[in-house]
Design a protein around this motif. Structure first.
Motif, PDB file in Angstrom:
ATOM      1  N   ALA A  76       3.452   1.964 -12.944  1.00  0.00           N
ATOM      2  CA  ALA A  76       2.936   0.984 -11.773  1.00  0.00           C
ATOM      3  C   ALA A  76       1.568   1.911 -11.162  1.00  0.00           C
ATOM      4  CB  ALA A  76       3.814   0.748 -10.910  1.00  0.00           C
ATOM      5  N   GLU A 124       2.536  -1.816 -15.782  1.00  0.00           N
ATOM      6  CA  GLU A 124       3.504  -2.576 -15.685  1.00  0.00           C
ATOM      7  C   GLU A 124       2.970  -3.599 -14.473  1.00  0.00           C
ATOM      8  OE1 GLU A 124       7.092  -4.851 -16.112  1.00  0.00           O
ATOM      9  OE2 GLU A 124       6.122  -3.431 -17.412  1.00  0.00           O
ATOM     10  N   CYS A 125       2.432  -3.003 -13.470  1.00  0.00           N
ATOM     11  CA  CYS A 125       2.318  -3.913 -12.432  1.00  0.00           C
ATOM     12  C   CYS A 125       1.169  -2.961 -11.222  1.00  0.00           C
ATOM     13  CB  CYS A 125       3.593  -4.327 -11.314  1.00  0.00           C
ATOM     14  SG  CYS A 125       4.266  -2.843 -10.780  1.00  0.00           S
ATOM     15  N   ALA A 146       1.134  -7.995 -12.826  1.00  0.00           N
ATOM     16  CA  ALA A 146       1.593  -8.684 -11.800  1.00  0.00           C
ATOM     17  C   ALA A 146       1.009  -7.953 -10.656  1.00  0.00           C
ATOM     18  CB  ALA A 146       3.008  -8.704 -11.776  1.00  0.00           C
ATOM     19  N   ARG A 148       2.029  -6.727  -6.521  1.00  0.00           N
ATOM     20  CA  ARG A 148       3.042  -7.021  -5.589  1.00  0.00           C
ATOM     21  C   ARG A 148       2.607  -5.930  -4.343  1.00  0.00           C
ATOM     22  NH1 ARG A 148       3.939 -10.534  -8.540  1.00  0.00           N
ATOM     23  NH2 ARG A 148       6.196 -10.970  -9.128  1.00  0.00           N
ATOM     24  N   ILE A 308      10.826  -7.033 -10.153  1.00  0.00           N
ATOM     25  CA  ILE A 308       9.758  -6.176 -10.980  1.00  0.00           C
ATOM     26  C   ILE A 308      10.408  -4.961 -11.443  1.00  0.00           C
ATOM     27  CG2 ILE A 308       7.522  -5.037 -11.093  1.00  0.00           C
ATOM     28  CD1 ILE A 308       6.985  -7.664 -11.153  1.00  0.00           C
ATOM     29  N   TRP A 312      11.493  -3.972 -15.563  1.00  0.00           N
ATOM     30  CA  TRP A 312      10.622  -2.879 -15.786  1.00  0.00           C
ATOM     31  C   TRP A 312      11.685  -1.820 -16.266  1.00  0.00           C
ATOM     32  CZ3 TRP A 312       7.624   0.611 -11.860  1.00  0.00           C
ATOM     33  CH2 TRP A 312       6.694   1.802 -12.600  1.00  0.00           C
TER      34      TRP A 312
END
Length: 320
Positions: A76, A124-125, A146, A148, A308, A312
């Protein structure tokens, strides 16, 4: 599996520690307040979810890529720069690419964007701390990833208070001095106000001590056209028991609820600033109360991304 079984590791090899202390404080406080175990280090951890703070060059990009490919992992990325796509034009810090300024060289801007995009298969995000940066239309620049927003962690007022003779001054600014910032500082000192601004970057520990020994913390935009408050500076000030006054900004982001903004084009701005200094205790209590009200409302609108982290953890094959 309980989502909080997942361990979070902040992998900070691509930053000097002194430059990211506020981001680390914010993120770690938020994660712990939601029950996650957080570690920190210059090496990644195979048995944790690895989180990085955005700032990649060729070598750091290759390091992250090689780790992800070797271990079948993703990372992330906490975003820190204002990167937006507006009317099909990519902008960084509110300006088109290659804009000349005394804050970040165009070559640095391009490198940071390029290597962030190159890392897309391993991300991943994306995360933001609070609501900044806005990252307008980031999904069009990095499709399928994604994004967030991490809630504002609760802050309690610090214990104890200083006597008047323990203060080092009225005002403090800690930050890189651009031409615009130097002009504003000169105006303040010319008005007879006692101000301190270190000539070099100081550690978070030293900065926090400085924060607590002045009455008001200053936020100064990098240039006159800069659109945003420094969320991390205001957050750090509240944590140390001081309110922040921002000169020359008109921001409406969430942190504006607990920061006092002054228009320096108005002739009475110095008198208003002196009032903030004289009544600093009242303004801190008001700002902290506003912060905690804002933080509670923000998390209702942007729930913590347990989903998430749980998914993950599964795709990263963590034990659980």
């Amino acid at each position: 599996m309980n989502p909080t079984d997942n361990k979070i590791h902040i992998w900070i090899f691509n930053h000097p520690f002194a430059g990211i202390g506020d981001q680390l404080d914010f993120f770690i406080m938020a994660m712990k307040q939601r029950g996650y175990h957080v570690t920190l280090g210059k090496q990644p951890r195979v048995n944790s979810l690895n989180v990085l703070i955005e700032n990649f060059a060729q070598e750091s990009f290759e390091t992250v890529r090689d780790f992800c490919e070797k271990n079948n992992k993703k990372v992330a990325v906490i975003m820190t720069e204002h990167l937006d796509l507006i009317s099909n034009t990519m902008r960084i810090h509110g300006e088109p690419l290659f804009n000349l300024n005394d804050y970040m060289h165009p070559h640095t801007q391009i490198a940071r964007i390029r290597f962030l995009f190159d890392l897309a298969p391993y991300i991943e995000c994306l995360l933001t701390l609070g609501d900044l940066p806005k990252l307008q239309n980031i999904n069009q620049m990095l499709p399928g990833i994604a994004m967030r927003r991490i809630f504002f962690p609760a802050i309690n007022p610090p214990e104890g208070s200083l006597t008047e003779d323990q203060f080092n001054g009225d005002l403090l600014f800690t930050g890189f001095k651009t031409h615009f910032r130097e002009e504003v500082i000169d105006s303040i000192t010319a008005a007879g106000m006692k101000m301190y601004s270190p000539e070099k970057m100081v550690s978070r520990h030293v900065r926090n001590k400085l924060n607590s020994r002045v009455k008001i913390i200053l936020n100064l935009p990098q240039r006159k056209s800069w659109e945003w408050l420094s969320l991390m500076r205001i957050f750090a000030g509240l944590y140390c028991g001081r309110a922040t006054v921002s000169l020359g900004t008109n921001d409406n982001s969430e942190i504006a609820a607990c920061c006092y903004q002054l228009d320096i084009d108005n002739s009475d701005w110095v008198d208003q600033l002196k009032d903030y200094v004289e009544n600093y205790r009242y303004y801190y209590e008001t700002a902290l109360n506003n912060y905690n009200i804002m933080a509670e409302k923000f998390e209702k609108e942007h729930p913590f991304p347990h989903d998430i982290f749980e998914l993950w953890g599964i795709t990263d094959n963590l034990p659980g």
